[in-house]
Motif scaffolding. Structure first.
Motif, PDB file in Angstrom:
ATOM      1  N   LEU A  70      17.311 -26.180  37.901  1.00 30.81           N
ATOM      2  CA  LEU A  70      17.694 -25.036  37.061  1.00 30.81           C
ATOM      3  C   LEU A  70      18.593 -24.068  37.823  1.00 30.81           C
ATOM      4  CD1 LEU A  70      14.362 -24.415  35.170  1.00 30.81           C
ATOM      5  CD2 LEU A  70      16.570 -24.950  34.116  1.00 30.81           C
ATOM      6  N   ASP A  71      18.308 -23.853  39.096  1.00 31.05           N
ATOM      7  CA  ASP A  71      19.164 -22.983  39.901  1.00 31.05           C
ATOM      8  C   ASP A  71      20.575 -23.536  39.990  1.00 31.05           C
ATOM      9  OD1 ASP A  71      17.087 -21.225  40.351  1.00 31.05           O
ATOM     10  OD2 ASP A  71      16.620 -22.012  42.352  1.00 31.05           O
ATOM     11  N   ALA A  74      22.326 -23.057  36.641  1.00 26.28           N
ATOM     12  CA  ALA A  74      22.632 -21.643  36.406  1.00 26.28           C
ATOM     13  C   ALA A  74      23.964 -21.220  37.011  1.00 26.28           C
ATOM     14  CB  ALA A  74      21.514 -20.763  36.962  1.00 26.28           C
ATOM     15  N   HIS A  75      24.455 -21.975  37.957  1.00 24.64           N
ATOM     16  CA  HIS A  75      25.736 -21.650  38.579  1.00 24.64           C
ATOM     17  C   HIS A  75      26.891 -22.444  37.974  1.00 24.64           C
ATOM     18  CE1 HIS A  75      23.900 -19.037  41.474  1.00 24.64           C
ATOM     19  NE2 HIS A  75      22.990 -19.967  41.699  1.00 24.64           N
ATOM     20  N   THR A  80      25.532 -25.560  31.545  1.00 26.84           N
ATOM     21  CA  THR A  80      24.609 -24.803  30.700  1.00 26.84           C
ATOM     22  C   THR A  80      25.039 -24.892  29.248  1.00 26.84           C
ATOM     23  OG1 THR A  80      24.141 -23.284  32.510  1.00 26.84           O
ATOM     24  CG2 THR A  80      23.551 -22.554  30.293  1.00 26.84           C
ATOM     25  N   CYS A 139      27.530 -14.291  30.609  1.00 25.63           N
ATOM     26  CA  CYS A 139      26.118 -14.404  31.010  1.00 25.63           C
ATOM     27  C   CYS A 139      25.984 -14.379  32.526  1.00 25.63           C
ATOM     28  CB  CYS A 139      25.522 -15.711  30.494  1.00 25.63           C
ATOM     29  SG  CYS A 139      25.334 -15.793  28.707  1.00 25.63           S
ATOM     30  N   ALA A 141      23.837 -15.443  36.034  1.00 27.45           N
ATOM     31  CA  ALA A 141      23.213 -16.701  36.459  1.00 27.45           C
ATOM     32  C   ALA A 141      21.770 -16.785  35.955  1.00 27.45           C
ATOM     33  CB  ALA A 141      23.266 -16.845  37.977  1.00 27.45           C
ATOM     34  N   ALA A 142      21.060 -15.673  35.963  1.00 30.52           N
ATOM     35  CA  ALA A 142      19.674 -15.665  35.472  1.00 30.52           C
ATOM     36  C   ALA A 142      19.616 -15.975  33.978  1.00 30.52           C
ATOM     37  CB  ALA A 142      19.025 -14.319  35.754  1.00 30.52           C
ATOM     38  N   GLN A 143      20.563 -15.438  33.209  1.00 30.12           N
ATOM     39  CA  GLN A 143      20.604 -15.716  31.776  1.00 30.12           C
ATOM     40  C   GLN A 143      20.950 -17.182  31.507  1.00 30.12           C
ATOM     41  OE1 GLN A 143      23.478 -12.646  30.873  1.00 30.12           O
ATOM     42  NE2 GLN A 143      21.913 -11.444  29.781  1.00 30.12           N
ATOM     43  N   LEU A 144      21.887 -17.726  32.263  1.00 32.62           N
ATOM     44  CA  LEU A 144      22.239 -19.131  32.106  1.00 32.62           C
ATOM     45  C   LEU A 144      21.049 -20.020  32.471  1.00 32.62           C
ATOM     46  CD1 LEU A 144      25.850 -19.155  33.591  1.00 32.62           C
ATOM     47  CD2 LEU A 144      25.203 -19.325  31.180  1.00 32.62           C
ATOM     48  N   ARG A 145      20.308 -19.632  33.493  1.00 32.92           N
ATOM     49  CA  ARG A 145      19.139 -20.394  33.931  1.00 32.92           C
ATOM     50  C   ARG A 145      18.074 -20.419  32.829  1.00 32.92           C
ATOM     51  NH1 ARG A 145      14.269 -20.625  36.721  1.00 32.92           N
ATOM     52  NH2 ARG A 145      14.286 -21.870  38.609  1.00 32.92           N
ATOM     53  N   GLU A 146      17.802 -19.258  32.243  1.00 30.55           N
ATOM     54  CA  GLU A 146      16.770 -19.216  31.199  1.00 30.55           C
ATOM     55  C   GLU A 146      17.222 -19.953  29.944  1.00 30.55           C
ATOM     56  OE1 GLU A 146      17.462 -14.937  28.885  1.00 30.55           O
ATOM     57  OE2 GLU A 146      15.874 -15.092  30.379  1.00 30.55           O
TER      58      GLU A 146
END
Length: 168
Positions: A70-71, A74-75, A80, A139, A141-146
């Protein structure tokens, strides 16, 4: 999978194992991974999104596996987006459209599956056929991850429970 390819994929995700169709043990998969559903361009890391899907389906016992994947997703805005579009497509096919529980905060409050705020916003754009790259670029990185996590969890839930998943 060749030994060289597996070694490269292990280095890429930073885990000591790789997830692929051949490694899924838990159950017969109903849906195909993102790389098989959509023809992919050079911008999407297909190995990464497929491994995230298979790690989820297989309920990988390694507590670091999914978070590492997921990390990495997210990048990568394109990966995503591919995951969110893939989840929205499968959901639309399952329910003949996207249910309100996935795009509306009020409707999702009573459901067992609670999509993230970012996923609901991106799914609403998909639903309205207005999904554009700028909404993903905005978005964090945290938003893309979620959003990626929600997309994969949604498809996995549909795989297990079918159309009953959102209405348990």
């Amino acid at each position: 999978m060749s030994l060289l390819k597996e070694a490269v994929e292990r280095m890429v995700i930073g885990a000591d194992h790789v997830h692929a169709a051949a490694t899924v043990r838990r159950r017969q998969r109903q849906f195909v991974p993102p790389s098989e559903l959509y023809p992919v361009g050079t911008r999407v890391d297909t190995a990464l999104v497929d491994q995230l899907f298979y790690a989820t389906v297989d309920e990988c016992p390694d507590p670091h596996c999914r978070p590492l994947l997921l990390d990495r997703v997210a990048h990568d805005v394109w990966s995503t987006r591919k995951l969110v579009d893939w989840a929205c497509f499968i959901t639309s096919e399952t329910y003949c459209g996207l249910p309100a529980e996935l795009v509306d905060e009020q409707a999702s409050a009573d459901s067992v599956f609670r999509p993230s705020v970012t996923f609901r916003r991106l799914a609403a754009e998909y639903h309205n056929s207005k999904a554009i790259n700028s909404i993903y670029d905005a978005c964090t990185a945290a938003q893309l991850r979620e959003a990626a996590d929600t997309a994969v969890a949604l498809v996995d839930g549909l795989q297990v429970w079918g159309a009953d998943f959102l209405y348990q």
